[in-house]
Each structure stands twice: as structure tokens, then as C-alpha cells.
Design a protein around this motif. Structure first.
Motif, PDB file in Angstrom:
ATOM      1  N   LEU A  67       0.979  -1.170   0.073  1.00 58.23           N
ATOM      2  CA  LEU A  67      -0.101  -0.032   0.119  1.00 58.23           C
ATOM      3  C   LEU A  67       0.907   1.093  -0.055  1.00 58.23           C
ATOM      4  CD1 LEU A  67      -2.412   1.403   0.159  1.00 58.23           C
ATOM      5  CD2 LEU A  67      -2.550   1.268   2.733  1.00 58.23           C
ATOM      6  N   LEU A  68       1.887   1.209   0.941  1.00 55.39           N
ATOM      7  CA  LEU A  68       2.844   2.450   0.978  1.00 55.39           C
ATOM      8  C   LEU A  68       3.476   2.771  -0.456  1.00 55.39           C
ATOM      9  CD1 LEU A  68       4.147   2.393   4.559  1.00 55.39           C
ATOM     10  CD2 LEU A  68       2.437   3.906   3.735  1.00 55.39           C
ATOM     11  N   ALA A  74       1.145   7.472  -6.083  1.00 60.36           N
ATOM     12  CA  ALA A  74       0.127   8.418  -6.399  1.00 60.36           C
ATOM     13  C   ALA A  74       0.494   9.786  -5.893  1.00 60.36           C
ATOM     14  CB  ALA A  74      -1.125   7.982  -5.308  1.00 60.36           C
ATOM     15  N   ALA A  75       1.367   9.943  -4.889  1.00 60.97           N
ATOM     16  CA  ALA A  75       2.062  11.210  -4.397  1.00 60.97           C
ATOM     17  C   ALA A  75       2.799  11.744  -5.718  1.00 60.97           C
ATOM     18  CB  ALA A  75       3.058  10.927  -3.342  1.00 60.97           C
ATOM     19  N   ALA A 123       7.813  24.832  -5.377  1.00 64.97           N
ATOM     20  CA  ALA A 123       8.013  23.614  -4.817  1.00 64.97           C
ATOM     21  C   ALA A 123       8.691  22.617  -5.851  1.00 64.97           C
ATOM     22  CB  ALA A 123       6.632  22.944  -4.321  1.00 64.97           C
ATOM     23  N   ALA A 124       8.244  23.091  -6.982  1.00 62.35           N
ATOM     24  CA  ALA A 124       8.572  22.163  -8.116  1.00 62.35           C
ATOM     25  C   ALA A 124      10.054  22.479  -8.602  1.00 62.35           C
ATOM     26  CB  ALA A 124       8.069  22.434  -9.687  1.00 62.35           C
ATOM     27  N   VAL A 125      10.707  23.695  -8.317  1.00 63.25           N
ATOM     28  CA  VAL A 125      12.022  24.110  -8.288  1.00 63.25           C
ATOM     29  C   VAL A 125      12.728  23.382  -7.154  1.00 63.25           C
ATOM     30  CG1 VAL A 125      13.675  26.105  -8.313  1.00 63.25           C
ATOM     31  CG2 VAL A 125      11.542  26.290  -9.738  1.00 63.25           C
ATOM     32  N   VAL A 126      12.373  23.724  -6.119  1.00 59.57           N
ATOM     33  CA  VAL A 126      13.023  23.061  -4.792  1.00 59.57           C
ATOM     34  C   VAL A 126      13.295  21.364  -4.936  1.00 59.57           C
ATOM     35  CG1 VAL A 126      12.782  22.515  -2.440  1.00 59.57           C
ATOM     36  CG2 VAL A 126      12.164  24.893  -3.383  1.00 59.57           C
ATOM     37  N   HIS A 127      12.442  20.840  -5.695  1.00 64.57           N
ATOM     38  CA  HIS A 127      12.222  19.345  -5.840  1.00 64.57           C
ATOM     39  C   HIS A 127      13.606  18.844  -6.601  1.00 64.57           C
ATOM     40  CE1 HIS A 127      10.948  15.308  -6.053  1.00 64.57           C
ATOM     41  NE2 HIS A 127      10.440  15.221  -7.124  1.00 64.57           N
ATOM     42  N   VAL A 128      13.962  19.880  -7.641  1.00 66.52           N
ATOM     43  CA  VAL A 128      15.055  19.606  -8.491  1.00 66.52           C
ATOM     44  C   VAL A 128      16.410  20.114  -7.887  1.00 66.52           C
ATOM     45  CG1 VAL A 128      16.131  20.237 -10.592  1.00 66.52           C
ATOM     46  CG2 VAL A 128      13.607  20.134 -10.651  1.00 66.52           C
ATOM     47  N   LEU A 174      -1.580  14.725  -0.804  1.00 66.56           N
ATOM     48  CA  LEU A 174      -0.925  13.612  -1.105  1.00 66.56           C
ATOM     49  C   LEU A 174       0.346  13.570  -1.615  1.00 66.56           C
ATOM     50  CD1 LEU A 174      -1.742  10.841  -1.464  1.00 66.56           C
ATOM     51  CD2 LEU A 174      -2.706  11.114  -3.702  1.00 66.56           C
ATOM     52  N   ALA A 175       0.815  14.772  -2.153  1.00 65.32           N
ATOM     53  CA  ALA A 175       2.052  14.939  -2.706  1.00 65.32           C
ATOM     54  C   ALA A 175       3.081  15.039  -1.578  1.00 65.32           C
ATOM     55  CB  ALA A 175       2.220  16.087  -3.332  1.00 65.32           C
ATOM     56  N   LEU A 176       2.749  15.126  -0.319  1.00 69.37           N
ATOM     57  CA  LEU A 176       3.612  15.162   0.765  1.00 69.37           C
ATOM     58  C   LEU A 176       4.320  13.779   1.020  1.00 69.37           C
ATOM     59  CD1 LEU A 176       1.763  17.350   3.566  1.00 69.37           C
ATOM     60  CD2 LEU A 176       3.811  17.724   2.376  1.00 69.37           C
ATOM     61  N   ALA A 177       3.553  12.766   0.474  1.00 74.25           N
ATOM     62  CA  ALA A 177       4.286  11.305   0.559  1.00 74.25           C
ATOM     63  C   ALA A 177       5.313  10.834  -0.315  1.00 74.25           C
ATOM     64  CB  ALA A 177       3.098  10.195   0.343  1.00 74.25           C
ATOM     65  N   ILE A 178       5.555  12.032  -1.361  1.00 77.98           N
ATOM     66  CA  ILE A 178       6.506  11.886  -2.550  1.00 77.98           C
ATOM     67  C   ILE A 178       8.086  11.487  -1.688  1.00 77.98           C
ATOM     68  CG2 ILE A 178       7.537  14.166  -2.681  1.00 77.98           C
ATOM     69  CD1 ILE A 178       7.167  13.776  -5.734  1.00 77.98           C
ATOM     70  N   ARG A 179       8.767  10.795  -2.638  1.00 76.71           N
ATOM     71  CA  ARG A 179      10.063  10.452  -2.150  1.00 76.71           C
ATOM     72  C   ARG A 179      11.157  11.542  -2.645  1.00 76.71           C
ATOM     73  NH1 ARG A 179      12.242   5.744  -0.264  1.00 76.71           N
ATOM     74  NH2 ARG A 179      10.869   3.927  -0.181  1.00 76.71           N
ATOM     75  N   PRO A 180      11.883  12.376  -1.776  1.00 73.05           N
ATOM     76  CA  PRO A 180      12.696  13.300  -2.186  1.00 73.05           C
ATOM     77  C   PRO A 180      13.865  13.019  -3.192  1.00 73.05           C
ATOM     78  CG  PRO A 180      13.033  13.013  -0.021  1.00 73.05           C
ATOM     79  CD  PRO A 180      12.014  12.056  -0.169  1.00 73.05           C
ATOM     80  N   TYR A 181      14.404  11.815  -2.768  1.00 79.14           N
ATOM     81  CA  TYR A 181      15.746  11.408  -3.588  1.00 79.14           C
ATOM     82  C   TYR A 181      15.523  10.617  -4.696  1.00 79.14           C
ATOM     83  CZ  TYR A 181      18.039  13.852   0.267  1.00 79.14           C
ATOM     84  OH  TYR A 181      18.604  14.774   1.177  1.00 79.14           O
ATOM     85  N   THR A 182      15.085  10.996  -5.840  1.00 75.61           N
ATOM     86  CA  THR A 182      14.996  10.206  -7.005  1.00 75.61           C
ATOM     87  C   THR A 182      15.761  10.620  -7.953  1.00 75.61           C
ATOM     88  OG1 THR A 182      13.278  11.567  -7.925  1.00 75.61           O
ATOM     89  CG2 THR A 182      12.674   9.689  -6.649  1.00 75.61           C
ATOM     90  N   ALA A 183      16.034  10.020  -9.241  1.00 77.32           N
ATOM     91  CA  ALA A 183      16.808  10.359 -10.247  1.00 77.32           C
ATOM     92  C   ALA A 183      16.750  11.918 -10.802  1.00 77.32           C
ATOM     93  CB  ALA A 183      16.558   9.417 -11.581  1.00 77.32           C
TER      94      ALA A 183
END
Length: 330
Positions: A67-68, A74-75, A123-128, A174-183
Motif C-alpha cells: 500500500l505504501l 500516487a504522490a 516547490a517544483a524548483v525546490v524538488h529539483v 497527497l504529494a507530501l508522501a513523495i520520495r525526495p531522492y530520485t533520479a
């Protein structure tokens, strides 16, 4: 026993009893080692980490560990949708103009929504550039999304309609569950979709009046965003299911609520006549949103219950079959 240690031990009740007994002391010691010498209360990040770990272990113990990963998928889709909408509406705030009817505006922008959309694009810029801070940036965007309603009312300023703020907030939560460290290429996707959506807004709304823009908030584009998100989630679920991966199905179930909220405007317009209302007033909108939340939560809860019971049945040892005696037949 120090107060901080006692409070960490209370947080461990989020974990199953067996896990607490086996790993509880180790977990508490780890947090105590990382805490400052003067700290008396667990930090918000530590509380979130402990609670998330407890939920994860309880789901694993119940046989619903996938589920997680589905929530994280979904995030990702929610963050993509939220930033795409932010790019679209931010461009609309700039390219639409006041007409002869004297539509209210917020300086050079159509509404105070420009502040909201700027925070989501940030937030999109910070994600990068700083993925470790993406949850802080999303939290800031959520706070501004909620605050703009009261601030606009206090100073009599135009703001986006609740038809768009409510689904944006649900996507952000829901986006708060996103994993920060991805490619890095994956982290660039929200920014890329926001840029593409902004170009579409320039082509569609350039030269339009502010009144048209404000009306189009709920009526013209959000249902299309709802359909796009739903189709993307369904396609993802189908592809992953063919590989024996249930993440897509869980993500689809989790996304039912934001998908429904994105379609809130046409839903309320169709429900209002059925309940005897002349138009979609505040009561109709509130009741429809509540029903969407209820249906989304109930669907997810039912699916989780079925999964837990099926896992429990699969793990139950079969009773030995009594073979009759070949001599007496008993």
C-alpha cells in the motif's frame, strides 16, 4: 528516565507489539543519540518518521505492505498534476486582462491566486535543486493555499474559487508522501509539465478577459485535468498489474478522492437540480465534497480490508487431512 526518552517510548505505540519488544529500545536510543542535549520534546520530523514507520510495520504485519509504495506512486502523480495546474493558472494570471466591465484584479495579476501558484512552482524548483527540502516547500504551498481564502476575504481581494483551491489542497496533501531522492530526470518532470501547461494557458487564454479566466477556473479546465489524472492512473495500474505489481491499483484507489474533487464543479451542477437547488450553492458544494471524501475513503478501506483478510487466509496453516485407516475404515 528522561522526559525525552519517555516521550519517544510513547510514540513507539505506533508500532506492532512484537516489533516494539524486539526493536523498541534500539529505535529510542537512535533518536536520543541524534537529539540535541537540551531537547525535551521530539521534533516534528521525528514524530512523523516514527508514525510513518509504525504504519509501515503494521501494514507489513497485516500483509498489505505494498500500500505504501502505491501511495508514493500516487504522490508522484498528484505532484505532477498540482504543478501542471499551477503552471497553467500562473500563466493565466498574467495573460488575462481586465475588460470594460471593470473586473477586480490584484495589481498586475488577475487574482491573489498568483501567490498560491508561485509557491507551487517554487516547490517544483525546490524538488529539483534541493530535494531534501521538497516537503517543506509543499507544506508552504499548502499553507498559502489555505490562507489565501481568509486573506482575500479580509482585504476584499479577488481569489481563486474553492472549486480549484480544494482539489489543489488534496493533491498537495497527497504529494507530501513523495520520495525526495530520485533520479534528477524524474525530479525535472513536475517542472517540465508546469512549463508545458503554462504554454497551453498562454495559447488558450491570451487576450481573454479576467471574468472569463475566473469562470474558467471551475468550468472549463479542471474536469479535463480530472480525466487526464484518472486515465494516467488507470493506464499505470494496468501496466504494473501485467508485471504482477499492485502499486498501480493502490495508487488508483488513493487518487479517487482528488480525481473526484477536480470534477467538483460539473458534479455540483448536476446534483443541484436533483436536490431541488436552483444552483450549486455552498451547501450543495460542501455536501458533494463530503460525499467524494467519504466514497474515496470507504473504497480504500474496503480494498485494504479485503487484502488483509486474503493475506491472513493465505498465511493460515491448513488443517491436516485425516486419512481413513485402510483396515477399519475410520
Amino acid at each position: 528516565m528522561r522526559d525525552l526518552e519517555r516521550r519517544y517510548q510513547k510514540l513507539l505505540w505506533a508500532y506492532p507489539a512484537g516489533y516494539r519488544q524486539a526493536r523498541g529500545a534500539e529505535i529510542v536510543c537512535t533518536y536520543l543519540d541524534l537529539a540535541g542535549p537540551d531537547r525535551r520534546w521530539p521534533s516534528i520530523l521525528d514524530v512523523t518518521d516514527v508514525l510513518a514507520g509504525g504504519v509501515r510495520e503494521r501494514l507489513r504485519a497485516a500483509g498489505a505492505a505494498d500500500l505504501l509504495p502505491g501511495v508514493r506512486l500516487a504522490a508522484v502523480l498528484s505532484f505532477l498534476t498540482a504543478t501542471a495546474l499551477a503552471g497553467f493558472w500562473a500563466a493565466a494570471e498574467v495573460v488575462t486582462t481586465s475588460d470594460t466591465w471593470g473586473a477586480p484584479s490584484f495589481g498586475p495579476f488577475a487574482t491573489t491566486g498568483i501567490v498560491v501558484w508561485a509557491c507551487w512552482l517554487l516547490a517544483a524548483v525546490v524538488h529539483v535543486v534541493a530535494p531534501a527540502r521538497v516537503h517543506v516547500a509543499i507544506g508552504l504551498a499548502l499553507s498559502i493555499t489555505a490562507a489565501v481564502v481568509s486573506v482575500a476575504a479580509l482585504f476584499d481581494l479577488p481569489r481563486p474559487y474553492l472549486f480549484v483551491l480544494v482539489p489543489q489542497a488534496s493533491l498537495g496533501i497527497l504529494a507530501l508522501a513523495i520520495r525526495p531522492y530520485t533520479a534528477r530526470r524524474h525530479r525535472l518532470m513536475p517542472l517540465a509539465t508546469a512549463s508545458a501547461a503554462a504554454l497551453i494557458a498562454v495559447g488558450v487564454l491570451s487576450g481573454r478577459s479576467t471574468w472569463f479566466y475566473r469562470f474558467s477556473y471551475g468550468a472549463a479546465f479542471l474536469p479535463e485535468a480530472s480525466a487526464a489524472l484518472l486515465l494516467t492512473a488507470m493506464l499505470t495500474a494496468a501496466v504494473l498489474s501485467l508485471r504482477g505489481d499492485a502499486r498501480g491499483l493502490w495508487a488508483l484507489l488513493v487518487l479517487f478522492t482528488p480525481v473526484g474533487l477536480l470534477a467538483l464543479y460539473p458534479l455540483t451542477e448536476n446534483i443541484a437540480p436533483a436536490v431541488g437547488a436552483g444552483y450549486a450553492d455552498f451547501r450543495v458544494i460542501t455536501a458533494t465534497a463530503a460525499i467524494i471524501f467519504l466514497l474515496g475513503g470507504t473504497t480504500l478501506a474496503v480494498a485494504l480490508t479485503i487484502r488483509v483478510r486474503s493475506s491472513a487466509a493465505a498465511n493460515t496453516p491448513a488443517l491436516p487431512v485425516h486419512e481413513p485407516c485402510p483396515n477399519c475404515g475410520k
